[in-house]
Design a protein around this motif. Structure first.
Motif, PDB file in Angstrom:
ATOM      1  N   SER A  15       0.815  -1.218   0.000  1.00 42.58           N
ATOM      2  CA  SER A  15       0.000   0.000   0.000  1.00 42.58           C
ATOM      3  C   SER A  15       0.845   1.263   0.000  1.00 42.58           C
ATOM      4  O   SER A  15       0.345   2.325  -0.340  1.00 42.58           O
ATOM      5  N   TYR A  16       2.128   1.174   0.391  1.00 40.88           N
ATOM      6  CA  TYR A  16       2.960   2.372   0.411  1.00 40.88           C
ATOM      7  C   TYR A  16       4.056   2.299  -0.648  1.00 40.88           C
ATOM      8  O   TYR A  16       5.137   2.859  -0.460  1.00 40.88           O
ATOM      9  N   LEU A  17       3.775   1.642  -1.750  1.00 38.64           N
ATOM     10  CA  LEU A  17       4.811   1.468  -2.767  1.00 38.64           C
ATOM     11  C   LEU A  17       5.190   2.799  -3.412  1.00 38.64           C
ATOM     12  O   LEU A  17       6.369   3.094  -3.592  1.00 38.64           O
ATOM     13  N   LEU A  18       4.185   3.626  -3.728  1.00 38.02           N
ATOM     14  CA  LEU A  18       4.466   4.893  -4.413  1.00 38.02           C
ATOM     15  C   LEU A  18       5.285   5.851  -3.530  1.00 38.02           C
ATOM     16  O   LEU A  18       6.310   6.378  -3.989  1.00 38.02           O
ATOM     17  N   PRO A  19       4.892   6.079  -2.254  1.00 32.97           N
ATOM     18  CA  PRO A  19       5.756   6.903  -1.401  1.00 32.97           C
ATOM     19  C   PRO A  19       7.161   6.335  -1.261  1.00 32.97           C
ATOM     20  O   PRO A  19       8.144   7.103  -1.206  1.00 32.97           O
ATOM     21  N   PHE A  20       7.272   5.038  -1.224  1.00 32.32           N
ATOM     22  CA  PHE A  20       8.585   4.393  -1.107  1.00 32.32           C
ATOM     23  C   PHE A  20       9.464   4.754  -2.300  1.00 32.32           C
ATOM     24  O   PHE A  20      10.626   5.170  -2.147  1.00 32.32           O
ATOM     25  N   GLU A  21       8.892   4.658  -3.493  1.00 34.96           N
ATOM     26  CA  GLU A  21       9.659   4.990  -4.695  1.00 34.96           C
ATOM     27  C   GLU A  21       9.983   6.473  -4.737  1.00 34.96           C
ATOM     28  O   GLU A  21      11.084   6.874  -5.114  1.00 34.96           O
ATOM     29  N   ILE A  22       9.018   7.320  -4.342  1.00 34.95           N
ATOM     30  CA  ILE A  22       9.265   8.764  -4.341  1.00 34.95           C
ATOM     31  C   ILE A  22      10.374   9.105  -3.361  1.00 34.95           C
ATOM     32  O   ILE A  22      11.218   9.976  -3.620  1.00 34.95           O
ATOM     33  N   ALA A  23      10.407   8.377  -2.211  1.00 35.88           N
ATOM     34  CA  ALA A  23      11.473   8.618  -1.232  1.00 35.88           C
ATOM     35  C   ALA A  23      12.836   8.348  -1.850  1.00 35.88           C
ATOM     36  O   ALA A  23      13.801   9.094  -1.595  1.00 35.88           O
ATOM     37  N   SER A  24      12.926   7.312  -2.677  1.00 37.50           N
ATOM     38  CA  SER A  24      14.216   7.032  -3.303  1.00 37.50           C
ATOM     39  C   SER A  24      14.609   8.158  -4.252  1.00 37.50           C
ATOM     40  O   SER A  24      15.788   8.549  -4.306  1.00 37.50           O
ATOM     41  N   VAL A  25      13.633   8.720  -4.982  1.00 41.90           N
ATOM     42  CA  VAL A  25      13.950   9.835  -5.885  1.00 41.90           C
ATOM     43  C   VAL A  25      14.373  11.065  -5.085  1.00 41.90           C
ATOM     44  O   VAL A  25      15.322  11.773  -5.454  1.00 41.90           O
ATOM     45  N   VAL A  26      13.677  11.303  -3.943  1.00 39.81           N
ATOM     46  CA  VAL A  26      14.035  12.435  -3.083  1.00 39.81           C
ATOM     47  C   VAL A  26      15.471  12.293  -2.607  1.00 39.81           C
ATOM     48  O   VAL A  26      16.257  13.248  -2.627  1.00 39.81           O
ATOM     49  N   LEU A  27      15.850  11.068  -2.195  1.00 39.58           N
ATOM     50  CA  LEU A  27      17.213  10.856  -1.707  1.00 39.58           C
ATOM     51  C   LEU A  27      18.232  11.092  -2.813  1.00 39.58           C
ATOM     52  O   LEU A  27      19.284  11.705  -2.587  1.00 39.58           O
ATOM     53  N   LEU A  28      17.912  10.637  -4.019  1.00 36.51           N
ATOM     54  CA  LEU A  28      18.836  10.835  -5.135  1.00 36.51           C
ATOM     55  C   LEU A  28      19.012  12.324  -5.430  1.00 36.51           C
ATOM     56  O   LEU A  28      20.142  12.820  -5.593  1.00 36.51           O
ATOM     57  N   ALA A  29      17.869  13.046  -5.452  1.00 34.24           N
ATOM     58  CA  ALA A  29      17.937  14.481  -5.721  1.00 34.24           C
ATOM     59  C   ALA A  29      18.739  15.193  -4.638  1.00 34.24           C
ATOM     60  O   ALA A  29      19.554  16.078  -4.929  1.00 34.24           O
ATOM     61  N   ALA A  30      18.535  14.784  -3.372  1.00 33.70           N
ATOM     62  CA  ALA A  30      19.270  15.416  -2.272  1.00 33.70           C
ATOM     63  C   ALA A  30      20.764  15.152  -2.393  1.00 33.70           C
ATOM     64  O   ALA A  30      21.589  16.036  -2.157  1.00 33.70           O
ATOM     65  N   LEU A  31      21.103  13.935  -2.783  1.00 35.16           N
ATOM     66  CA  LEU A  31      22.512  13.568  -2.948  1.00 35.16           C
ATOM     67  C   LEU A  31      23.179  14.452  -3.989  1.00 35.16           C
ATOM     68  O   LEU A  31      24.232  15.071  -3.758  1.00 35.16           O
ATOM     69  N   ILE A  32      22.533  14.545  -5.172  1.00 38.09           N
ATOM     70  CA  ILE A  32      23.106  15.348  -6.246  1.00 38.09           C
ATOM     71  C   ILE A  32      23.133  16.819  -5.853  1.00 38.09           C
ATOM     72  O   ILE A  32      24.129  17.525  -6.058  1.00 38.09           O
ATOM     73  N   GLY A  33      22.028  17.282  -5.246  1.00 38.84           N
ATOM     74  CA  GLY A  33      21.953  18.688  -4.866  1.00 38.84           C
ATOM     75  C   GLY A  33      23.006  19.063  -3.848  1.00 38.84           C
ATOM     76  O   GLY A  33      23.649  20.107  -3.955  1.00 38.84           O
ATOM     77  N   ALA A  34      23.218  18.199  -2.854  1.00 33.97           N
ATOM     78  CA  ALA A  34      24.210  18.504  -1.824  1.00 33.97           C
ATOM     79  C   ALA A  34      25.601  18.584  -2.424  1.00 33.97           C
ATOM     80  O   ALA A  34      26.374  19.505  -2.117  1.00 33.97           O
ATOM     81  N   ALA A  35      25.911  17.641  -3.298  1.00 37.74           N
ATOM     82  CA  ALA A  35      27.237  17.671  -3.926  1.00 37.74           C
ATOM     83  C   ALA A  35      27.394  18.926  -4.770  1.00 37.74           C
ATOM     84  O   ALA A  35      28.459  19.557  -4.797  1.00 37.74           O
ATOM     85  N   LEU A  36      26.314  19.321  -5.450  1.00 44.40           N
ATOM     86  CA  LEU A  36      26.372  20.494  -6.326  1.00 44.40           C
ATOM     87  C   LEU A  36      26.537  21.776  -5.528  1.00 44.40           C
ATOM     88  O   LEU A  36      27.322  22.659  -5.889  1.00 44.40           O
ATOM     89  N   ILE A  37      25.808  21.882  -4.395  1.00 48.27           N
ATOM     90  CA  ILE A  37      25.861  23.121  -3.612  1.00 48.27           C
ATOM     91  C   ILE A  37      27.208  23.256  -2.910  1.00 48.27           C
ATOM     92  O   ILE A  37      27.803  24.330  -2.863  1.00 48.27           O
ATOM     93  N   ALA A  38      27.708  22.135  -2.350  1.00 48.80           N
ATOM     94  CA  ALA A  38      28.870  22.237  -1.474  1.00 48.80           C
ATOM     95  C   ALA A  38      30.187  22.233  -2.220  1.00 48.80           C
ATOM     96  O   ALA A  38      31.215  22.520  -1.638  1.00 48.80           O
ATOM     97  N   ARG A  39      30.192  21.931  -3.515  1.00 48.31           N
ATOM     98  CA  ARG A  39      31.490  21.823  -4.190  1.00 48.31           C
ATOM     99  C   ARG A  39      32.078  23.224  -4.403  1.00 48.31           C
ATOM    100  O   ARG A  39      31.367  24.215  -4.459  1.00 48.31           O
ATOM    101  N   ARG A  40      33.377  23.238  -4.516  1.00 44.44           N
ATOM    102  CA  ARG A  40      34.069  24.510  -4.739  1.00 44.44           C
ATOM    103  C   ARG A  40      34.001  24.852  -6.223  1.00 44.44           C
ATOM    104  O   ARG A  40      34.372  24.041  -7.062  1.00 44.44           O
ATOM    105  N   GLU A  41      33.562  26.039  -6.542  1.00 48.55           N
ATOM    106  CA  GLU A  41      33.416  26.388  -7.943  1.00 48.55           C
ATOM    107  C   GLU A  41      34.759  26.792  -8.526  1.00 48.55           C
ATOM    108  O   GLU A  41      35.515  27.542  -7.917  1.00 48.55           O
ATOM    109  N   LYS A  42      35.032  26.309  -9.713  1.00 46.56           N
ATOM    110  CA  LYS A  42      36.341  26.556 -10.327  1.00 46.56           C
ATOM    111  C   LYS A  42      36.468  28.003 -10.780  1.00 46.56           C
ATOM    112  O   LYS A  42      37.439  28.672 -10.503  1.00 46.56           O
ATOM    113  N   ASN A  43      35.453  28.488 -11.496  1.00 45.09           N
ATOM    114  CA  ASN A  43      35.565  29.805 -12.111  1.00 45.09           C
ATOM    115  C   ASN A  43      34.646  30.797 -11.393  1.00 45.09           C
ATOM    116  O   ASN A  43      33.682  31.273 -11.956  1.00 45.09           O
ATOM    117  N   ALA A  44      34.957  31.080 -10.144  1.00 43.46           N
ATOM    118  CA  ALA A  44      34.115  32.026  -9.431  1.00 43.46           C
ATOM    119  C   ALA A  44      34.975  32.981  -8.613  1.00 43.46           C
ATOM    120  O   ALA A  44      36.150  32.796  -8.480  1.00 43.46           O
TER     121      ALA A  44
END
Lengths: 166, 99
Positions: free
Chosen positions: A137-166
């Motif tokens: 019964s909670y399959l859809l939230p379960f899958e959405i949670a995995s997408v949320v985690l993936l987005a958070a992973l990519i977003g965190a790496a993107l925000i925290a990295r040191r920018e080369k040309n800034a």
């Protein structure tokens, strides 16, 4: 007092004391380590409530993951060499105001609610039930949670990295 | 012992967290206070789940933990990025949006 009650009060004192240290300690390192005890206290309360799966998840995610992240954050943003670990308070008056309003509301609710005190439901292993519900019964939230985690992973790496040309 | 004790405990824990969010200067302490508040809400959910004999509450706790983990990663990334740009994590010194 039976054993459950004694253990409950013990864990409650640990949790609340550690929580108070987190919020009121002026030393950030002390606050981060007190957070460890608060998480352990809450995990113990989950065990007391027979929520085995949630207790283990609490230890793995909060203690093993979030706390380590917070410690990294503390170490990376404090001037360790300059002994700048102290941190003060601001907005004490609004804080007192908001908390008293919140406390008043909660105490009012506690007073006006007719409590139906029952014994705790008989317990069985919850992990199997949770797993079954996650895949039915909670399959859809379960899958959405995995997408949320993936987005958070990519977003965190993107925000925290040191920018080369800034 | 009834469910009230657990509810009192999580209410007090939540209020401790609210004090931390509003009154502390350091962004990381604010962050830890948010985790405390999430923990208190989780405790309420698990208490109701245990006393009603319904696993749905623990399911909600599972999803709250997922979002808390995502929030921890993103929040700390923002704080570290902020520290790199402003050399401070004190919330009263981060006021470039103020007119």
């Amino acid at each position: 007092m039976d054993l459950f009650t004694i253990v409950f009060y013990f864990l409650a004192i640990i949790t609340l004391g550690a929580g108070a240290v987190v919020v009121f300690s002026r030393n950030i390192i002390h606050a981060a380590f007190a957070l460890l005890f608060a998480f352990f206290g809450v995990a113990g309360l989950y065990v007391l409530l027979m929520a085995d799966f949630i207790a283990i998840t609490q230890l793995m995610i909060y203690v093993g993951g979030i706390l380590v992240l917070v410690l990294f954050g503390v170490m990376l943003t404090s001037q360790v060499l300059d002994v700048q670990m102290k941190s003060g308070t601001i907005q004490t008056f609004p804080a007192v105001l908001v908390v008293s309003a919140l406390a008043g509301t909660l105490v009012g609710i506690f007073w006006s609610t007719p409590w139906k005190t029952t014994a705790a439901a008989p317990m069985e292993v919850t992990a199997a039930k949770i797993g079954e519900m996650l895949l039915t019964s909670y399959l859809l939230p379960f899958e959405i949670a995995s997408v949320v985690l993936l987005a958070a992973l990519i977003g965190a790496a993107l925000i925290a990295r040191r920018e080369k040309n800034a | 012992m009834g469910i009230q004790l657990y509810l009192y405990l999580s209410a007090i824990l939540f209020m401790i967290g609210v004090v931390g969010v509003i009154a502390r200067r350091n962004a990381i302490i604010v962050f830890m206070s948010i985790e405390l508040m999430l923990n208190s809400v989780n405790l309420t959910l698990v208490a109701f789940s245990a006393f009603l004999g319904d696993v749905t509450g623990q399911m909600l706790v599972f999803f709250v933990m997922t979002v808390a983990a995502a929030e921890a990663a993103i929040g700390l990334a923002i704080i570290i990025s902020l520290f790199r740009n402003k050399q401070t994590v004190n919330l009263d010194e981060i006021n470039i949006l103020k007119w």
